[in-house]
Motif scaffolding. Structure first.
Motif, PDB file in Angstrom:
ATOM      1  N   PHE A 195       0.728  -6.264   5.803  1.00  0.00           N
ATOM      2  CA  PHE A 195       0.412  -5.426   4.714  1.00  0.00           C
ATOM      3  C   PHE A 195       1.687  -4.664   5.077  1.00  0.00           C
ATOM      4  O   PHE A 195       2.191  -4.472   5.955  1.00  0.00           O
ATOM      5  CB  PHE A 195      -0.474  -4.125   5.111  1.00  0.00           C
ATOM      6  N   LEU A 217      -6.196  -0.909   5.527  1.00  0.00           N
ATOM      7  CA  LEU A 217      -5.960  -2.041   5.276  1.00  0.00           C
ATOM      8  C   LEU A 217      -7.164  -3.249   5.400  1.00  0.00           C
ATOM      9  O   LEU A 217      -7.188  -3.657   6.758  1.00  0.00           O
ATOM     10  CB  LEU A 217      -5.045  -2.543   7.128  1.00  0.00           C
ATOM     11  N   VAL A 243       3.152  -1.191   3.974  1.00  0.00           N
ATOM     12  CA  VAL A 243       2.571   0.368   3.788  1.00  0.00           C
ATOM     13  C   VAL A 243       4.169   1.401   3.960  1.00  0.00           C
ATOM     14  O   VAL A 243       4.932   1.363   4.941  1.00  0.00           O
ATOM     15  CB  VAL A 243       1.423   0.397   5.118  1.00  0.00           C
ATOM     16  N   LYS A 265       0.805  -1.403  -0.196  1.00  0.00           N
ATOM     17  CA  LYS A 265      -0.256  -0.155  -0.159  1.00  0.00           C
ATOM     18  C   LYS A 265       0.584   0.998  -0.230  1.00  0.00           C
ATOM     19  O   LYS A 265       1.465   1.389   1.332  1.00  0.00           O
ATOM     20  CB  LYS A 265      -0.884  -0.127   1.164  1.00  0.00           C
ATOM     21  N   VAL A 272      -5.665   5.292   4.861  1.00  0.00           N
ATOM     22  CA  VAL A 272      -5.153   4.001   4.000  1.00  0.00           C
ATOM     23  C   VAL A 272      -5.532   2.656   4.927  1.00  0.00           C
ATOM     24  O   VAL A 272      -5.752   2.986   6.118  1.00  0.00           O
ATOM     25  CB  VAL A 272      -3.992   4.365   3.797  1.00  0.00           C
TER      26      VAL A 272
END
Length: 379
Positions: A304, A210, A306, A200, A208
């Motif tokens: 994730f 998730l 980021v 991401k 953002v």
């Protein structure tokens, strides 16, 4: 799994005067003698044995025993004896795990590191679901769809090495994150914890999400970690976002947790929010009476990566910067224009002056010639 806690539940209602004793491989490690003041765990029970120091928790209401921060040397037989003749046996296996991380879309090889014999039976499981096996004869090898009644999860994405039994997952997805277990017929077992990172990327100041699109099971416990630090959790009907002290104020007022899916939203992102986020989901309804127990609890893991990019100059500052750049440029062009104009004018004046001088010189030469001719005629 190594480092986890494993509870050994008695599933009984203990009476006040019941005597309860716990043994590990026939060594007394904990007991209750009715009176709470006569309860001992590990060191007190076993003449200073340090094996479980500060890692045993005994429930005085039920007699259940919990082993914390479990190690591979804790594998073995645990026996519960109750004074009235009841006996329960627990077989605990503590498994070593290999952690593997990969970016979404890449392939990940899970190496067995063994020399497979011709007739060895090998089985691969993903979260306790059979996804691949070799039954000695190459013609009896299956992967995913053939093994699991048409399950499409890994269709055409698994490669099984017949020489070593190693498994390769291709074109990985975030849903491939989880526990992979290798079982070999001779009793060997290897656990792989695979994390497939979804990438991401956002600009500083943006939000953002998730996202975990699946609807959360009501029995699921869910925790979120940032670079290994707990930042949010859902337990049953309650949820909690980490306090300032736990988060070091990093995410103060900027985290939102979706109770339906468990998705996490970070608002007003900063460059310091860049890093690895991990969601761990486990089912809290696993507590049940069993004659055996294993610390390899079923967990679903999503990871994730980021990246929060510095947005650079703010929009409000940008017009001023443009004006500041343009003004000097215009001034430079103005000066050049003046120089050119002045040069042309000065050059023009110089040319005109030279032409006038030449004209006067010609007239003067003509006058001198005429004067000389007149003098000759008079002579």
């Amino acid at each position: 799994m190594k480092g986890d806690s494993v509870p050994l539940h008695t599933d009984i209602t203990k009476k006040k005067d019941d005597r309860i004793r716990w043994y590990f491989n026939d060594i007394l490690i904990a007991h209750i003698n009715g009176d709470p003041s006569k309860t001992c765990t590990d060191v007190q029970c076993n003449d200073g044995n340090e094996r479980f120091r500060d890692r045993l928790e005994l429930d005085h209401q039920t007699g259940s025993l919990t082993i914390t921060n479990i190690t591979s040397t804790d594998s073995g037989l645990y026996k519960l004896l109750i004074a009235k003749g009841q006996e329960i046996i627990f077989h605990v296996s503590v498994l070593e795990k290999k952690s593997v991380s990969v970016m979404e879309g890449n392939l990940v090889p899970l190496h067995t590191d063994v020399s497979k014999k011709k007739d060895d039976r090998i089985r691969w499981y993903f979260n306790d679901i059979l996804i691949a096996h070799i039954n000695g004869d190459p013609s009896k090898t299956c992967t995913d769809v053939q093994c699991n009644d048409g399950n499409e999860k890994f269709r055409d994405r698994l490669e099984l090495d017949h020489q070593t039994g190693s498994l390769t997952i291709m074109n990985t997805r975030t849903t491939d994150s989880g526990l992979y277990r290798l079982l070999i017929a001779d009793g060997k077992e290897t656990i792989f914890l695979v994390s497939v990172l979804a990438v991401k990327s956002v600009k500083q100041g943006e939000s953002v999400i998730l996202d975990t699109p699946e609807v959360k099971n009501p029995n699921d416990d869910m925790t979120w970690y940032f670079n290994g630090t707990l930042i949010a959790e859902i337990t049953g009907d309650t949820s909690k976002i980490c306090t300032d002290g736990q988060c070091d104020e990093r995410f103060r007022g900027r985290l939102k947790l979706d109770h339906q899916t468990g998705s996490l939203t970070i608002t007003n992102t900063r460059t310091t929010d860049s890093g690895q986020y991990k969601q761990v989901t486990s089912n809290n309804s696993r507590r049940r009476r069993s004659s055996s127990s294993s610390s390899s609890s079923k967990e679903n893991i999503k990871s994730f990566k980021v990246t929060v990019n510095d947005s650079g100059l703010s929009p409000s500052a940008f017009p001023s910067a443009v004006v500041g750049i343009c003004v000097p440029v215009l001034l430079i062009f103005a000066v050049v224009g003046v120089v050119v104009i002045c040069y042309l004018r000065r050059s023009s004046r110089k040319v005109n002056t030279d032409m006038e001088k030449n004209k006067q010189d010609k007239l003067l030469r003509k006058d001198n010639t005429e004067t000389e001719e007149d003098r000759g005629q008079m002579t």
